[in-house]
Scaffold this active site. Structure first.
Site, PDB file in Angstrom:
ATOM      1  N   LYS A 123      11.457  -7.100   2.644  1.00 24.95           N
ATOM      2  CA  LYS A 123      12.386  -6.012   2.989  1.00 24.95           C
ATOM      3  C   LYS A 123      13.059  -6.352   4.309  1.00 24.95           C
ATOM      4  CE  LYS A 123      10.308  -1.697   1.369  1.00 24.95           C
ATOM      5  NZ  LYS A 123       9.583  -0.557   1.902  1.00 24.95           N
ATOM      6  N   ARG A 181       5.490  14.040   0.689  1.00 20.39           N
ATOM      7  CA  ARG A 181       6.593  14.956   0.921  1.00 20.39           C
ATOM      8  C   ARG A 181       7.061  15.625  -0.361  1.00 20.39           C
ATOM      9  NH1 ARG A 181      11.111  13.193   2.292  1.00 20.39           N
ATOM     10  NH2 ARG A 181      10.830  11.381   0.988  1.00 20.39           N
ATOM     11  N   SER A 197      12.194   7.983   5.946  1.00 18.87           N
ATOM     12  CA  SER A 197      12.486   6.791   6.760  1.00 18.87           C
ATOM     13  C   SER A 197      13.734   6.041   6.312  1.00 18.87           C
ATOM     14  CB  SER A 197      11.316   5.801   6.731  1.00 18.87           C
ATOM     15  OG  SER A 197      10.335   6.162   7.667  1.00 18.87           O
TER      16      SER A 197
END
Lengths: 162, 162, 162, 162, 162, 162
Positions: free
Chosen positions: A41, A90, A128
């Site tokens: 990433k 979340r 994020s």
């Protein structure tokens, strides 16, 4: 001794992450915030910068350690003798993915149990990936980051270097 | 004046997008279809080609404008004095993501409200990513695109140039 | 004229509902908060009490009307010449149900478009069913209700009558 | 002292519930399995029968207590000085509901944190409502219930009494 | 003749995939396990290696054929005269995506019906992406792969070649 | 012989149900549309009326049988020697519930496999509960019901009797 690993890429570490760690503190003897060094990433902050920021956030918390690791999270857990993996969830979409990961981890390393806390409602949208995207475009994300983690000072420092 | 921004990558602009804009027209004085110029994603159609196609679709709608932008959508909204962001939602998975984005946008720019319309049932499966994939493999996607947006003529034109 | 119906059982009307109506006001010329008189569900507040509370909430908003109705919501919309149905969505589970209802309403009454706003993050967990359950057990739900809607004064009044 | 309340209707207490309690034991000093006495739902097992079964399951676990309560779970937590609520989650649909309840509980009683464990994959489909439905129709649900909880002996006993 | 295509990237083919094919065998006269040759994704196993592994798994099943294809799955189905597409679903997130793909396929090729089987509960967390990630980091995934598919022998062979 | 049970309460049997049965016909030798006689739910149509309507729908389909049953669906499947249970799925919420039921059924009766087809996109919002609710309020649901199933003639007949 109850040792929990709170693993993630933390690019950046948000108020949501901070809140999960703080609320989990009474449950554990030690919480290791462990930055997964996923080289594939392409990140915004370097591993060093992430460590610097998270260290600022928890400087007065003696039970919190900060670390970075490469390879599988289960292997890291074995190495640091963790018996718990701490996770924040979340949304329902998060949940499905977290469940797959946690259940596969459990199959590979049955001695480690995944423990989930919820993010607080007002931090639920703080994601994020979106925060990083705003940072990249020069937007102001201070309200989504821990008060003690001054990402902008860091970015200034970085510019000064170049 | 009620100005809504309908932002997206629109690669390509589908019948689902068209239906959302048409049904939202009575709500607003102006709808700006704004193509986010996200350079990191490798697109199928160029920004110019997308503008050309969407312009064909709404040539007779005086309340619709077409534009492209770089950077954050909230910054674009400020620039064009929009007070609404228009979004279409198809599925529960869409919804979770849309909610995170909308709530973070709201934190950064409280004067702009996100307004959601549903896609119509028969267009619910029409997903730009899948449509683009079919296009890339030379499949026929006419039934998923607005009648007035002739993507094949565009592709012919492109081939003629090369 | 843009008339929206905001229908629900509102037992009780929460801060989440209030927030949706207030944020939708700039979009419409009139919003009718319409209490569906669904006799099969056994409610906590009577229809009269609900009207009283919601009226207090919006006493200074000239664009908001409060009403109650029986039968189908689409029939009610026709009767009051509404061209929009306003809905708040909190979660992905809500979304799936809302979508089914909205799409069937659209099939039965194509002239009425459903428009969705999100609840604000900190109000996302505020769910009427749970609030009602807490009320029934004598818990304190003030923080979940509009400041101007004093449900406890109402409960006192009710007790005084009996 | 870390006291967790594991609240539910437990009609019946399944292998999924048992697994959550057993895996959570290392985290807490005491876990109270607390049967919510929700009179409005018509149950299959009486509160007494549920207590009897759950007691059998945890007879050798000194850290587990069994109790029943009426009213709000947050009020019960205060009464028994719990600082944690333990929850198991199976599916994304569960998650959305659990999140709303946990976040509202947190607003009402900030000193209590909700902690979630996953059910194990092979127990994910085990849902009390479906198990109860099978029980009612005389089906065999032994494989879904704790080995030590003999619901059939209990049903025999009940028949003998009548 | 009932011919089903079971398409996927199968990198690697897991116990979950194997279970879907085996349980679907009674429904069809022939099942073609078809490896989509999606060149853009960077795989772990080569197409040849995947064919080798899947062939081992079904060596004694006369109704199973193994193949690889490029381009659109609907075009492949036409070519092999399939009238069904077989799919396994694990989670709600899977489902949403599978539904979009299946419904668009149905629009393009109405003669082919998508048929879904569930993964078995204990295999629900087994996700190719996570398995591949573990493989890449040298972890042991044998428990998630078919007994007859020895991916480690294959990796040894590969190393021997280099 | 491939026998599938398509079980449900079918109150009423919708166009969505009809579409699932018709598309599943090529897969099976016999499909039994089996009305679960769940006495606890208060229905709109009587079991007799439902049988009458579904019989009209499939009068020319020799492979379709209509039946009603009490008790567990798995017991019914055993009785009629079914080896498949046919299910339609519309939404992710449906899916989660269907998965739990299917996986528990599989545990109790491993010889029966659940096979899922999707509803067609334009029928996705058609939900029996909502249709029944509209019917109860005298609304027009013809567009959601099979052309051959005249529920209004049935309601007339019923009124004539009383």
């Amino acid at each position: 001794m109850k040792i929990a690993v709170f693993a993630g890429s933390f690019d950046p570490f948000t108020k949501g992450h901070e809140s999960v760690v703080l609320r989990a503190l009474p449950l554990f003897d030690k919480i290791i915030v462990a930055i997964g060094n996923n080289t594939s990433k392409n990140g915004f902050l370097s591993i060093g910068e992430r460590i610097e920021l998270i260290t600022e956030v928890f400087q007065s918390e003696t039970k919190v350690e900060i670390d970075a690791y490469e390879g599988l999270t289960v292997d890291y857990c074995k190495r640091v003798h963790a018996n718990f993996m701490l996770r924040g969830i979340r949304t329902a979409a998060d949940f499905e993915y977290e469940r797959a990961v946690a259940q596969m981890n459990k199959s590979m390393l049955p001695s480690v149990e995944s423990v989930f806390l919820l993010t607080t409602p007002e931090l639920t949208p703080v994601n994020s990936t979106i925060v990083r995207d705003i940072l990249r475009h020069g937007g102001d994300v201070s309200q989504f980051l821990p008060d003690k983690a001054n990402v902008y000072k860091l970015i200034e420092k970085r510019k000064a270097k170049n």
